[in-house]
Motif scaffolding. Structure first.
Motif, short mmCIF file in Angstrom:
data_model
loop_
_atom_site.label_atom_id
_atom_site.label_comp_id
_atom_site.label_asym_id
_atom_site.label_seq_id
_atom_site.Cartn_x
_atom_site.Cartn_y
_atom_site.Cartn_z
N TRP A 72 -26.30 -58.03 -57.65
CA TRP A 72 -25.96 -56.78 -58.33
C TRP A 72 -24.64 -56.19 -57.83
O TRP A 72 -23.76 -55.86 -58.62
N ALA A 73 -24.50 -56.07 -56.51
CA ALA A 73 -23.28 -55.49 -55.96
C ALA A 73 -22.16 -56.53 -55.80
O ALA A 73 -20.99 -56.17 -55.69
N ASN A 74 -22.53 -57.82 -55.76
CA ASN A 74 -21.58 -58.92 -55.62
C ASN A 74 -20.73 -58.81 -54.36
O ASN A 74 -19.51 -58.94 -54.39
N TYR A 75 -21.41 -58.57 -53.23
CA TYR A 75 -20.74 -58.54 -51.94
C TYR A 75 -21.37 -59.57 -51.01
O TYR A 75 -22.60 -59.80 -51.05
N PRO A 76 -20.58 -60.20 -50.13
CA PRO A 76 -21.09 -61.21 -49.20
C PRO A 76 -21.72 -60.58 -47.96
O PRO A 76 -21.44 -60.98 -46.83
N ILE A 77 -22.57 -59.59 -48.18
CA ILE A 77 -23.15 -58.82 -47.08
C ILE A 77 -24.65 -59.04 -47.05
O ILE A 77 -25.34 -58.83 -48.06
N ALA A 78 -25.16 -59.48 -45.93
CA ALA A 78 -26.59 -59.78 -45.79
C ALA A 78 -27.33 -58.59 -45.19
O ALA A 78 -26.74 -57.78 -44.47
N LEU A 79 -28.61 -58.50 -45.50
CA LEU A 79 -29.44 -57.41 -45.00
C LEU A 79 -30.69 -57.96 -44.32
O LEU A 79 -31.17 -59.04 -44.66
N ALA A 80 -31.22 -57.16 -43.38
CA ALA A 80 -32.46 -57.50 -42.68
C ALA A 80 -32.91 -56.25 -41.92
O ALA A 80 -32.13 -55.29 -41.80
N ARG A 284 -23.40 -49.24 -55.63
CA ARG A 284 -24.35 -50.34 -55.79
C ARG A 284 -24.76 -50.91 -54.43
O ARG A 284 -25.93 -51.24 -54.21
N ALA A 285 -23.78 -51.04 -53.53
CA ALA A 285 -24.08 -51.57 -52.20
C ALA A 285 -25.04 -50.65 -51.45
O ALA A 285 -25.98 -51.11 -50.79
N MET A 286 -24.81 -49.34 -51.55
CA MET A 286 -25.67 -48.37 -50.89
C MET A 286 -27.08 -48.39 -51.48
O MET A 286 -28.08 -48.31 -50.76
N MET A 287 -27.16 -48.50 -52.80
CA MET A 287 -28.47 -48.53 -53.44
C MET A 287 -29.21 -49.83 -53.13
O MET A 287 -30.44 -49.86 -53.05
N ALA A 288 -28.47 -50.92 -52.95
CA ALA A 288 -29.09 -52.17 -52.54
C ALA A 288 -29.73 -52.01 -51.16
O ALA A 288 -30.84 -52.47 -50.90
N ASP A 289 -29.01 -51.33 -50.28
CA ASP A 289 -29.50 -51.10 -48.92
C ASP A 289 -30.74 -50.21 -48.93
O ASP A 289 -31.76 -50.52 -48.30
N GLY A 300 -44.12 -53.96 -45.19
CA GLY A 300 -44.62 -53.81 -43.84
C GLY A 300 -43.60 -54.08 -42.75
O GLY A 300 -43.90 -54.77 -41.77
N THR A 301 -42.40 -53.52 -42.89
CA THR A 301 -41.41 -53.66 -41.82
C THR A 301 -40.56 -52.40 -41.74
O THR A 301 -40.55 -51.58 -42.66
N SER A 302 -39.86 -52.25 -40.64
CA SER A 302 -39.02 -51.08 -40.42
C SER A 302 -37.76 -51.16 -41.28
O SER A 302 -37.57 -52.12 -42.04
N THR A 303 -36.89 -50.18 -41.16
CA THR A 303 -35.73 -50.02 -42.03
C THR A 303 -34.89 -51.30 -42.16
O THR A 303 -34.47 -51.89 -41.17
N THR A 304 -34.65 -51.70 -43.40
CA THR A 304 -33.80 -52.84 -43.71
C THR A 304 -32.40 -52.34 -43.98
O THR A 304 -32.20 -51.40 -44.76
N THR A 305 -31.40 -52.95 -43.35
CA THR A 305 -30.04 -52.44 -43.46
C THR A 305 -29.03 -53.57 -43.47
O THR A 305 -29.35 -54.73 -43.20
N SER A 306 -27.78 -53.24 -43.80
CA SER A 306 -26.70 -54.23 -43.83
C SER A 306 -26.35 -54.69 -42.42
O SER A 306 -26.36 -53.88 -41.48
N TYR A 307 -26.01 -55.96 -42.27
CA TYR A 307 -25.77 -56.56 -40.95
C TYR A 307 -24.29 -56.84 -40.74
O TYR A 307 -23.63 -57.47 -41.57
N ILE A 308 -23.79 -56.39 -39.59
CA ILE A 308 -22.40 -56.63 -39.24
C ILE A 308 -22.15 -58.12 -39.01
O ILE A 308 -21.00 -58.60 -39.08
N GLU A 309 -23.23 -58.89 -38.76
CA GLU A 309 -23.09 -60.34 -38.61
C GLU A 309 -22.57 -61.00 -39.87
O GLU A 309 -22.17 -62.18 -39.86
N SER A 310 -22.53 -60.25 -40.97
CA SER A 310 -21.97 -60.77 -42.22
C SER A 310 -20.51 -61.16 -42.06
O SER A 310 -19.97 -61.95 -42.84
#
Length: 434
Positions: A72-80, A284-289, A300-310
């Motif tokens: 949707w946002a078309n960014y090379p940014i991973a989340l976890a 879009r990136a913020m809404m994806a997060d 069943g997990t804590s806050t999922t967020t964008s990773y600087i490891e991207s």
């Protein structure tokens, strides 16, 4: 036909990339952040949550976030699930404040929903611009010190002491030795720019402990565990308790600034900012997060967020959302490696936590130590988190100290309505609700 559709969707030509480059970038990013598959269940299971269910929730929530960000946002940014927030979930909210893990999941969902509304109505920029940089730096460093304290405790390097509160543990114990070895190896590999340094350190310590008879091997692959013990178990009503306000705010605040900083930092590294230095499609990136956080809470997990490891994938050439899609697919494949995740002992992840703490504490270098009115709130926020064992309390004390010191110094121009209102709310909480 399929290739043309993929090219048109991700706009490879416009970004000067291709499918092969994006796939390699996705694999690289995944290897740098795959440690969360082992670390997150280890931390959250201490709150009473089912380890296997959290393992599945971690993989699925990460995959959902990556797929939304990529498609949707078309960014090379991973989340976890975010480091620091998972520790706050377990050690701060559940074990420290005495709330159930169901209520804590409810707080995560509410913070994600609030984040979503802030993104939809474009209020996020006003909030971000209203919070002083010194407080942002202090909070980031404080989370790092909080993680360091947890890592040292899990390894038995720091232990309780009736006279001095904390003391040095027995460094000859296997848990302490393995944790220190893991930390040394991870740090050295990261300095040498070895891809997947954190994961290599965790798996290396685990294998060594198994070979020396200090840990049991549970296997490598199997069908995924059941997610039923945590699926849709969030207690939103419990999270609406007035005393939980600071917890919801802490989840929201940290996620908001962590995501903003990560998005801008990764985009800058990849040359994805526009001519005005702004990030296109940031909404879009913020809404994806925020959407990933809500989905993660439901799973069943804590806050999922964008990773600087991207940035690892960016450095490998990743420029489009296909990189994030590849990461999401690899998280789904990881569902079949639950026995391996269950074989990871706490001391193996302690070294990883300590390394992440080093990275986060580095924000202290950017504080203005020549201005006492800026430096003091930084130090208070940073020290309060590990010493009170609460990210929420550290944020609160940081805001209160900033507003009080600036006002008493006559530096009213440095204050804005948002900071003053939040400081008053936190002060009222300490006076009337604690």
């Amino acid at each position: 036909m399929l290739k043309r559709l993929i090219d048109n969707h991700f706009k490879f030509a416009e970004h000067g990339t291709d499918v092969k480059t994006e796939v390699i970038a996705g694999i690289t990013t995944f290897l740098t952040m795959a440690y969360i598959i082992f670390v997150n269940p280890s931390i959250l299971s201490e709150s009473g949550m089912d380890y296997g269910a959290v393992f599945v929730a971690t993989c699925v929530a990460s995959a959902i976030g990556c797929l939304i960000m990529g498609l949707w946002a078309n960014y090379p940014i991973a989340l976890a699930p975010g480091m620091g927030l998972n520790a706050f979930f377990t050690y701060g909210v559940v074990m420290g404040m005495g709330y159930s893990w169901e209520a804590a999941l409810g707080a995560v969902f509410l913070s994600g929903f609030t984040f979503f509304l802030l993104s939809v109505f474009r209020i996020r920029e006003w909030i971000i611009n209203s919070i002083p940089m010194s407080l942002r730096l202090g909070i980031a460093a404080g989370i790092g010190l909080f993680l360091a304290m947890i890592a040292l405790q899990n390894a038995g390097i720091v232990v309780a002491n009736d006279a001095t509160y904390v003391a040095l543990g027995d460094l000859t114990e296997p848990s302490a030795l393995y944790a220190l070895l893991g930390f040394f190896v991870i740090t050295a590999l990261a300095h040498l720019r070895v891809t997947g340094a954190v994961m290599i350190g965790i798996l290396g310590v685990t294998i060594l402990a198994i070979l020396l008879g200090h840990n049991e091997f549970g296997g490598v692959m199997s069908m995924p565990p059941s997610i039923a013990p945590t699926l849709m178990q969030m207690d939103i009503a419990g999270a609406l308790d007035v005393a939980m306000l600071s917890v919801v705010f802490a989840f929201l605040f940290v996620d908001l600034f962590d995501t903003s900083g990560t998005l801008v930092g990764v985009a800058h590294r990849g040359g994805l900012l526009d001519e005005n230095g702004k990030l296109p499609r940031i909404g879009r990136a913020m809404m994806a997060d925020s959407g990933a956080s809500m989905a993660g809470a439901a799973l069943g997990t804590s806050t999922t967020t964008s990773y600087i490891e991207s940035t690892a994938g960016i450095a490998s050439g990743g420029r489009t959302g296909l990189t994030a899609v590849v990461v999401g697919a690899l998280f789904l494949i990881s569902l079949f490696f639950s026995p391996l995740a269950g074989s990871i002992p706490a001391y193996a992840t302690a070294g990883a936590l300590l390394y992440v703490a080093v990275l986060m504490a580095g924000s202290l270098a950017h504080a203005d130590w020549e201005d006492a009115t800026e430096a003091a709130p930084v130090l208070i926020a940073a020290l309060a988190m590990p010493l009170t064992f609460s990210i929420a309390e550290g944020i609160a004390l940081g805001f209160i100290s900033y507003a009080a010191i600036k006002a008493l110094s006559g530096r009213f121009r440095d204050l804005n309505p948002a900071v003053v209102v939040l400081a008053l709310i936190f002060a009222a909480k300490f006076l009337f609700l604690d």
